[in-house]
Design an enzyme around this catalytic site. Sequence first.
Site, PDB file in Angstrom:
ATOM      1  N   ASP A 285       0.815  -1.228   0.000  1.00 34.71           N
ATOM      2  CA  ASP A 285       0.000   0.000   0.000  1.00 34.71           C
ATOM      3  C   ASP A 285       0.844   1.271   0.000  1.00 34.71           C
ATOM      4  O   ASP A 285       0.435   2.299   0.540  1.00 34.71           O
ATOM      5  CB  ASP A 285      -0.954   0.036   1.217  1.00 34.71           C
ATOM      6  CG  ASP A 285      -1.703  -1.259   1.369  1.00 34.71           C
ATOM      7  OD1 ASP A 285      -2.202  -1.750   0.346  1.00 34.71           O
ATOM      8  OD2 ASP A 285      -1.782  -1.784   2.486  1.00 34.71           O
TER       9      ASP A 285
ATOM     10  N   LYS B 181       2.323   2.096  -5.075  1.00 36.87           N
ATOM     11  CA  LYS B 181       3.096   1.597  -6.226  1.00 36.87           C
ATOM     12  C   LYS B 181       2.321   1.785  -7.514  1.00 36.87           C
ATOM     13  O   LYS B 181       2.889   2.101  -8.553  1.00 36.87           O
ATOM     14  CB  LYS B 181       3.406   0.105  -6.075  1.00 36.87           C
ATOM     15  CG  LYS B 181       4.396  -0.229  -5.003  1.00 36.87           C
ATOM     16  CD  LYS B 181       4.607  -1.718  -4.900  1.00 36.87           C
ATOM     17  CE  LYS B 181       3.393  -2.480  -4.442  1.00 36.87           C
ATOM     18  NZ  LYS B 181       2.931  -2.199  -3.078  1.00 36.87           N
TER      19      LYS B 181
ATOM     20  N   GLN C 236       2.613  -6.070  -3.322  1.00 38.48           N
ATOM     21  CA  GLN C 236       2.878  -6.052  -1.867  1.00 38.48           C
ATOM     22  C   GLN C 236       4.175  -5.286  -1.564  1.00 38.48           C
ATOM     23  O   GLN C 236       4.658  -4.558  -2.415  1.00 38.48           O
ATOM     24  CB  GLN C 236       2.935  -7.474  -1.296  1.00 38.48           C
ATOM     25  CG  GLN C 236       1.604  -8.180  -1.213  1.00 38.48           C
ATOM     26  CD  GLN C 236       1.258  -8.923  -2.477  1.00 38.48           C
ATOM     27  OE1 GLN C 236       2.088  -9.579  -3.056  1.00 38.48           O
ATOM     28  NE2 GLN C 236       0.012  -8.851  -2.918  1.00 38.48           N
TER      29      GLN C 236
ATOM     30  N   GLY D  15      -3.720  -4.893  -4.340  1.00 40.29           N
ATOM     31  CA  GLY D  15      -4.779  -3.921  -4.655  1.00 40.29           C
ATOM     32  C   GLY D  15      -4.112  -2.629  -5.027  1.00 40.29           C
ATOM     33  O   GLY D  15      -3.522  -1.972  -4.189  1.00 40.29           O
ATOM     34  N   HIS D  16      -4.120  -2.303  -6.321  1.00 42.01           N
ATOM     35  CA  HIS D  16      -3.455  -1.089  -6.777  1.00 42.01           C
ATOM     36  C   HIS D  16      -4.492  -0.076  -7.239  1.00 42.01           C
ATOM     37  O   HIS D  16      -5.357  -0.411  -8.038  1.00 42.01           O
ATOM     38  CB  HIS D  16      -2.524  -1.398  -7.959  1.00 42.01           C
ATOM     39  CG  HIS D  16      -1.323  -2.184  -7.553  1.00 42.01           C
ATOM     40  ND1 HIS D  16      -0.445  -2.726  -8.439  1.00 42.01           N
ATOM     41  CD2 HIS D  16      -0.837  -2.490  -6.329  1.00 42.01           C
ATOM     42  CE1 HIS D  16       0.518  -3.342  -7.779  1.00 42.01           C
ATOM     43  NE2 HIS D  16       0.292  -3.223  -6.501  1.00 42.01           N
TER      44      HIS D  16
HETATM   45  P1  IMP Z   1      -2.242 -12.783   1.915  1.00 42.31           P
HETATM   46  O1  IMP Z   1      -1.243 -12.261   0.929  1.00 42.31           O
HETATM   47  O2  IMP Z   1      -3.655 -12.528   1.496  1.00 42.31           O
HETATM   48  O3  IMP Z   1      -1.989 -14.208   2.261  1.00 42.31           O
HETATM   49  O4  IMP Z   1      -2.073 -11.958   3.280  1.00 42.31           O
HETATM   50  C1  IMP Z   1      -0.885 -12.082   4.066  1.00 42.31           C
HETATM   51  C2  IMP Z   1      -0.519 -10.726   4.674  1.00 42.31           C
HETATM   52  O5  IMP Z   1      -0.122  -9.846   3.631  1.00 42.31           O
HETATM   53  C3  IMP Z   1      -1.665 -10.020   5.395  1.00 42.31           C
HETATM   54  O6  IMP Z   1      -1.124  -9.288   6.481  1.00 42.31           O
HETATM   55  C4  IMP Z   1      -2.212  -9.068   4.358  1.00 42.31           C
HETATM   56  O7  IMP Z   1      -2.843  -7.961   4.946  1.00 42.31           O
HETATM   57  C5  IMP Z   1      -0.913  -8.678   3.658  1.00 42.31           C
HETATM   58  N1  IMP Z   1      -1.125  -8.259   2.268  1.00 42.31           N
HETATM   59  C6  IMP Z   1      -1.281  -9.037   1.174  1.00 42.31           C
HETATM   60  N2  IMP Z   1      -1.408  -8.298   0.066  1.00 42.31           N
HETATM   61  C7  IMP Z   1      -1.288  -7.017   0.441  1.00 42.31           C
HETATM   62  C8  IMP Z   1      -1.300  -5.769  -0.267  1.00 42.31           C
HETATM   63  O8  IMP Z   1      -1.418  -5.693  -1.492  1.00 42.31           O
HETATM   64  N3  IMP Z   1      -1.170  -4.649   0.501  1.00 42.31           N
HETATM   65  C9  IMP Z   1      -0.986  -4.699   1.847  1.00 42.31           C
HETATM   66  N4  IMP Z   1      -0.962  -5.833   2.537  1.00 42.31           N
HETATM   67  C10 IMP Z   1      -1.116  -6.988   1.849  1.00 42.31           C
END
Ligand code: IMP
Length: 427
Positions: free
Chosen positions: A13, A16, A223, A40-41
């Site tokens: 977040d 990017k 991420q 999520g962009h």
């Molecule tokens: P997962 O990727 O859905 O398995 O989540 C694992 C961890 O990564 C959690 O703490 C999510 O909140 C975090 N996370 C995954 N994708 C994003 C992103 O695009 N932005 C921020 N946090 C993310």
Amino acid sequence: MTVTAVVGLQWGDEAKGKFVDLLAKDADIVARFNGGDNAGHTVVNDYGTFKLRLTPNGLLNPKTTCVIGPGVVVNLDTLIKESVLFQNSGLDLTDRLWISPRCHIVMPYHPILEGIYEQAKGSSRTGTTKRGMGPVFADKVSYNGIRLYDLENEEVFAEKLRIQLAIKNPILKAFEIQELVFEQVFQEKLEQYRQLSHWVREPYGLIQDLLASNGDLLLEGAQGALLDNQWGTYPYCTASTTLSGGASAGLGLPPKSIENVVGIAKAYTTRVGAGPMPTEDSGEIGKILLEEGAEYGTVTHRPRRCGWLDAELVRFTCQINGVTELALTKLDVLDKLPILRIGIGYRHPDTPDQLHHYWQGDTRWLEACQPEYIEMEGWQQETKDIRSYEQLPQNAKAYIKKVEELTNTPIRYISVGPERDATIQVW
Ligand code: IMP
């Protein structure tokens, strides 16, 4: 030839999406190499506001070809929804999207299994985005994955799906969750694949040809570095690699071809989900950053945890990614604050006389640490309309210089709003 990677330097977040959109205007190809639709962009440009999870942001630039590399896991449902969104906005994707058939597919059992794991962990759950990332990557590395290649052939797909349902359904049953029906999953995935199959083609040759012809390639990381499966705050991390080095394996690129690494860091820190965040502020400052920065998740809409900039973390993530230039985003969010703090390292109760680095311990160790701060004066002046470095308030310039010094990395861009043009290019 320029190969530029854009990577997040905190817990995701970092905005990017805005920088990929900006830099994509010069790119022949924009390629994603990691993650899945957990990303999520948000991009705000002439075509509107787009919240994308899976398709590369470069698709918003009509001249750019976009690639989803083999390191990405794909949710077919999300891909279909996003392709419709683009087409409804007047963007023609016909020849512009390439999805590697080596990509693994998120199957309906993956989010369900993730739900079981999260529930079993109770208060120590990861707080995932519920997109099934852990289980789909676990299947990938344990040779149980289903790839787009498998959907090309109904018999192969049927056999693999039967095996996986024979493994997964008993688990669902044990947790009193309705079992999945072979025929239903089989037909649904085949139908979704048919809608996308014209984009499923190996981009390896396309990328190699671009490298040979000195074209511009932009690598879009998803991420942030602190969510990396290996170097992040494990197990409070994501399932894939989020570092620039991951682009090499995730796309089939020689490591030495990546010349520029643009690291994106917010002027403060946020995190969604569980896990240590040394500079988190659960008081007034955290609330101000949440509201001024509109810090709510793109995918999950969860309020993000907020706190001061942790320069020790950003220094580490610049180093491990080989960041050549920094983009400091959301500087305007700090506009009203009279005093600003920056984290510069940690003190652990067992070794209080030492100032520690992030990489010196694991997640539990970091949880026990207290951040050490320096303080700076705020600028208390609106910056959202400023477009040149010279016009920034003196104290904002001092803050930027301090961040450069602490992270040992030059700042090239400063973002003061979500719009494309709300960007100051320093050099
Ligand atoms: P997962 O990727 O859905 O398995 O989540 C694992 C961890 O990564 C959690 O703490 C999510 O909140 C975090 N996370 C995954 N994708 C994003 C992103 O695009 N932005 C921020 N946090 C993310």
